[in-house]
Design an enzyme around this catalytic site. Sequence first.
Site, PDB file in Angstrom:
ATOM      1  N   SER A 182       0.815  -1.199   0.000  1.00 20.97           N
ATOM      2  CA  SER A 182       0.000   0.000   0.000  1.00 20.97           C
ATOM      3  C   SER A 182       0.861   1.267   0.000  1.00 20.97           C
ATOM      4  CB  SER A 182      -0.955  -0.048   1.194  1.00 20.97           C
ATOM      5  OG  SER A 182      -1.968   0.908   1.074  1.00 20.97           O
ATOM      6  N   ASP A 381      -8.163  -6.111  -5.685  1.00 20.57           N
ATOM      7  CA  ASP A 381      -8.028  -4.846  -4.961  1.00 20.57           C
ATOM      8  C   ASP A 381      -8.412  -3.687  -5.871  1.00 20.57           C
ATOM      9  OD1 ASP A 381      -7.253  -2.842  -3.155  1.00 20.57           O
ATOM     10  OD2 ASP A 381      -5.180  -2.869  -3.878  1.00 20.57           O
ATOM     11  N   HIS A 445      -6.211  -6.545  -1.578  1.00 17.03           N
ATOM     12  CA  HIS A 445      -5.185  -5.539  -1.282  1.00 17.03           C
ATOM     13  C   HIS A 445      -4.123  -6.104  -0.342  1.00 17.03           C
ATOM     14  CE1 HIS A 445      -3.686  -1.459  -0.583  1.00 17.03           C
ATOM     15  NE2 HIS A 445      -3.746  -1.683   0.716  1.00 17.03           N
TER      16      HIS A 445
END
Length: 625
Positions: A182, A381, A445
């Site tokens: 991320s 994601d 994700h």
Amino acid sequence: MRLAASSLLLGAAASLLSSATALAVRSDNPGSSAGYFVRSLPGQPPGPLIKMHAGHIEVDHATNGNLFFWHFQNKHIANRQRTVIWLNGGPGCSSMDGALMEVGPYRLKDDHTLAENEGSWHEFANLLFVDQPVGTGFSYVNTDSYLTELTQMSDHFIKFLTKFFELFPEYESDDIYLSGESYAGQHIPYIADAILKRNADASIKWNVKGLLIGNGWIDPSNQYLSYLPFAYESGIVEKGSPIADQIEKQVAVCVKTIAEKGRHHVDLNQCEQILQDILAKTKHHKDGKEVCWNMYDVRLEDTYPSCGMNWPPDLSSLTPYLRRKDVLQALHVNPDKTAGWTECAGAVSSSFRALKSKPSVELLPDLLKEMPILLFSGNKDLICNHIGTEELIHNMEWNGGKGFELDGAPGTWAPREDWVFEDEPAGIYQSARNLTYVLIYNSSHMVPFDFSRRTRDMLDRFMEVDIGKIGGTPADSVIGGEKAPITSVGGTPNSTAAVEKEKERVDQARWAAYYRSGEVALVLVASAAAIWGIFIWRQRHRRRGRRGSYAGLGGLKMTGGSRDRLADGRESFDEDELRDLTVASPMFERDRDLEAAEARRYSLGGVSDDESDDEGRIEKRPSVG
């Protein structure tokens, strides 16, 4: 003359005893590595505990800035010693997500019970999780001193590593891999760049061997513009529909903003709005509730406006576990300096806008000259989706080519190779000129949350682990129709060579730890006792008026010899004046028992639930949106 000699012996004994006392005191405070040792962990699985250390390291005295870390020793010894550093995103989201929901040795079964993680990344590497920037997770700082820029963050991280290696010098010569997901896609390249600059003038280089970034927020300009194409691809938005037309207008605003302000920005509000519009305009009613798509896993829904912030399900156990008093004590968390643990710190995220920082994608071409980089993406994601990652690769120029062009063949692209793991399609591999991209099927994700064993196979291959001499049962992993190198084992090290190497490392680490921890006090106490014994013997000898031999000292045995040095040349305490004096005593018998126990603990690792029921579980968190 005799009086002077007697005084010298008494003084030496007193000095050694005083030093031993001081060291014994220091061994219990955070200024020594022993002060960070985790002796037990609430809810731990049956059996000996993995060797671990945890606690705070100060990075900014003026602002009371401290970073929290949790370090796990590797399970198996491979061909080289490695340390993998893991960072979660946000900015402001705790790396305890990674430690207890993704790649660490343990997973939570509930808020008081840990289970071993079968896919833990500590199989062939030491694991270091760090809560950063300051104020994230268990880390803390004065509330008026949150960071705002990526260079501030990397400066703090260099200070952290400097002090960490002072406490644990046995890890400073390891091959280092920086990993995370991320918004760590911004942190990791900046930290790598700072390490390379630091190495230019340092006597001891830190061996950064590679970067791994999962679903990374790296190139905002390309990634903002990937939201709507991904929404079309995944069926969230129907192309040509009224909703699509509304969102297309916001995309046009974003494109205009990028054209006016340039691509050298990490955060653009006009572009952030695209994702918000997708989630808001596709919300609907279900079972009497207003629901929206989960931005971290589009196979799932969540209540609006959370849209994924309530996931993964393990979070409901993680938060209360990390707020337990006995857990805080076990991990040496300073209860006076931090509020209760939260997954993502809103104050940190609000401050850390990086308005003066260039996006990390601009660092990648130079980094790729120095080290391999692996980017991996879970294909379910939305917030840091695979289309954005593929676009940034396609548009980036590095090492003499653009995108995945093959060396010496402009316009010819590296093939996408199918990855099959244990007879199931796992994803796609693609590589060129030091960059590897892995698309991982049916994952969110938070890819390691879904498939920890697959990501460990990916990691071990990236690190070029050679386990031929270790033994065990390899994972069944095939790329491009060819059997991949053996990178995963079951069980514990079982070859003679592995056992000997393991013993050698334990011995080396033990003697290094002797000096850094209070255990050296045992040697000093014993030496002081020996000197005192010599003094008493000499006094008696003089009174009797005859010569004697050291063999008559009550229970003390003198032997020659000196301590081994660490392989990297660091010295333990100086023994020149004591090299002929070793005491055989119950304390040394205790040390042998401790060494045997430590060797047993060193080989232990984790095992967890099967991946087959992992589908549908996802991570948080960039606060990237």
